[in-house]
Write a protein that holds these residues in place. Structure first.
Motif, PDB file in Angstrom:
ATOM      1  N   ALA A  64      71.113 100.629  38.768  1.00  0.00           N
ATOM      2  CA  ALA A  64      70.794 101.682  39.742  1.00  0.00           C
ATOM      3  C   ALA A  64      69.300 101.992  39.727  1.00  0.00           C
ATOM      4  O   ALA A  64      68.678 102.159  40.786  1.00  0.00           O
ATOM      5  N   VAL A  65      68.706 102.051  38.539  1.00  0.00           N
ATOM      6  CA  VAL A  65      67.262 102.289  38.423  1.00  0.00           C
ATOM      7  C   VAL A  65      66.497 101.130  39.052  1.00  0.00           C
ATOM      8  O   VAL A  65      65.499 101.336  39.756  1.00  0.00           O
ATOM      9  N   ALA A  66      66.954  99.905  38.839  1.00  0.00           N
ATOM     10  CA  ALA A  66      66.285  98.743  39.422  1.00  0.00           C
ATOM     11  C   ALA A  66      66.322  98.804  40.951  1.00  0.00           C
ATOM     12  O   ALA A  66      65.322  98.494  41.613  1.00  0.00           O
ATOM     13  N   VAL A  67      67.441  99.218  41.522  1.00  0.00           N
ATOM     14  CA  VAL A  67      67.546  99.344  42.981  1.00  0.00           C
ATOM     15  C   VAL A  67      66.597 100.433  43.481  1.00  0.00           C
ATOM     16  O   VAL A  67      65.859 100.235  44.460  1.00  0.00           O
ATOM     17  N   PRO A 122      78.598 101.592  31.478  1.00  0.00           N
ATOM     18  CA  PRO A 122      77.802 102.614  32.173  1.00  0.00           C
ATOM     19  C   PRO A 122      76.296 102.434  31.995  1.00  0.00           C
ATOM     20  O   PRO A 122      75.528 102.692  32.914  1.00  0.00           O
ATOM     21  N   ALA A 123      75.853 101.979  30.842  1.00  0.00           N
ATOM     22  CA  ALA A 123      74.413 101.783  30.612  1.00  0.00           C
ATOM     23  C   ALA A 123      73.874 100.668  31.509  1.00  0.00           C
ATOM     24  O   ALA A 123      72.787 100.792  32.087  1.00  0.00           O
ATOM     25  N   ALA A 124      74.639  99.596  31.634  1.00  0.00           N
ATOM     26  CA  ALA A 124      74.218  98.498  32.513  1.00  0.00           C
ATOM     27  C   ALA A 124      74.185  98.975  33.963  1.00  0.00           C
ATOM     28  O   ALA A 124      73.273  98.619  34.724  1.00  0.00           O
ATOM     29  N   MET A 149      84.611 103.514  45.710  1.00  0.00           N
ATOM     30  CA  MET A 149      83.467 103.419  44.822  1.00  0.00           C
ATOM     31  C   MET A 149      83.747 102.353  43.762  1.00  0.00           C
ATOM     32  O   MET A 149      84.806 102.321  43.165  1.00  0.00           O
ATOM     33  N   ALA A 150      82.772 101.527  43.531  1.00  0.00           N
ATOM     34  CA  ALA A 150      82.922 100.460  42.538  1.00  0.00           C
ATOM     35  C   ALA A 150      82.873 101.051  41.139  1.00  0.00           C
ATOM     36  O   ALA A 150      82.138 101.995  40.868  1.00  0.00           O
ATOM     37  N   THR A 151      83.673 100.494  40.254  1.00  0.00           N
ATOM     38  CA  THR A 151      83.654 100.946  38.862  1.00  0.00           C
ATOM     39  C   THR A 151      83.022  99.864  38.004  1.00  0.00           C
ATOM     40  O   THR A 151      83.124  98.678  38.288  1.00  0.00           O
ATOM     41  N   GLN A 152      82.394 100.304  36.935  1.00  0.00           N
ATOM     42  CA  GLN A 152      81.721  99.380  36.034  1.00  0.00           C
ATOM     43  C   GLN A 152      82.217  99.614  34.616  1.00  0.00           C
ATOM     44  O   GLN A 152      82.430 100.754  34.198  1.00  0.00           O
ATOM     45  N   ALA A 153      82.342  98.543  33.851  1.00  0.00           N
ATOM     46  CA  ALA A 153      82.802  98.638  32.469  1.00  0.00           C
ATOM     47  C   ALA A 153      81.703  99.187  31.563  1.00  0.00           C
ATOM     48  O   ALA A 153      81.976  99.883  30.606  1.00  0.00           O
TER      49      ALA A 153
END
Length: 159
Positions: free
Chosen positions: A14-17, A7-9, A1-5
């Protein structure tokens, strides 16, 4: 699973997808409805025909399980598809029950389907040209996983 620095971005992406998938679903539904009008096949009929084309010969009961359609509803769909020359019902040589049938798409009719979808296929080729092979692999993986999620969710709702 990819991690992101951030979380809000990540949530915004995710909402855009998910929003893009909803829009895609709407546009494909509209396309299928217009396509169905062109070849005189209703939405549910088209779904069944596409499944038969993609899966090969299949029993009506297996198709009913895949689609979640009531057997009486499916019988009407299959009658229309057969009357339209899209499918044939054949005796199932594997079954000891003489009444058992399998459904087979009339592949010779597929040229008509391809012709009607040629505009979309051409546009998809143009879209896909913009992506590298590695990106296409990621997109194909995403779409397969999304399809599985949709199938699992449909099964869950059908239970």
């Amino acid at each position: 699973m990819a991690t992101q620095a951030d979380p809000a971005a990540r949530r915004r992406l995710a909402v855009a997808v998910k929003d893009a998938l909803r829009e895609l679903n709407i546009q494909l539904s509209l396309l299928n409805r217009r396509f169905g009008g062109r070849v005189e096949v209703r939405d549910a009929d088209w779904t069944c025909l596409d499944l038969i084309n993609r899966r090969g010969s299949i029993s009506p009961s297996a198709l009913a399980r895949l689609t979640g359609l009531h057997p009486a509803t499916l019988t009407g769909i299959l009658d229309r598809l057969q009357k339209g020359g899209w499918i044939v019902r054949e005796r199932d040589p594997e079954s000891g029950d003489r009444r058992a049938v399998t459904l087979r798409a009339v592949r010779e009719r597929n040229a008509e389907l391809f012709q009607v979808f040629s505009g979309m296929n051409q546009r998809m080729d143009e879209v896909l040209e913009r992506y590298s092979d590695a990106e296409l692999e990621v997109i194909a993986d995403f779409l397969r996983r999304t399809g599985t999620a949709g199938s699992d969710s449909a099964d869950e709702l059908g239970s």
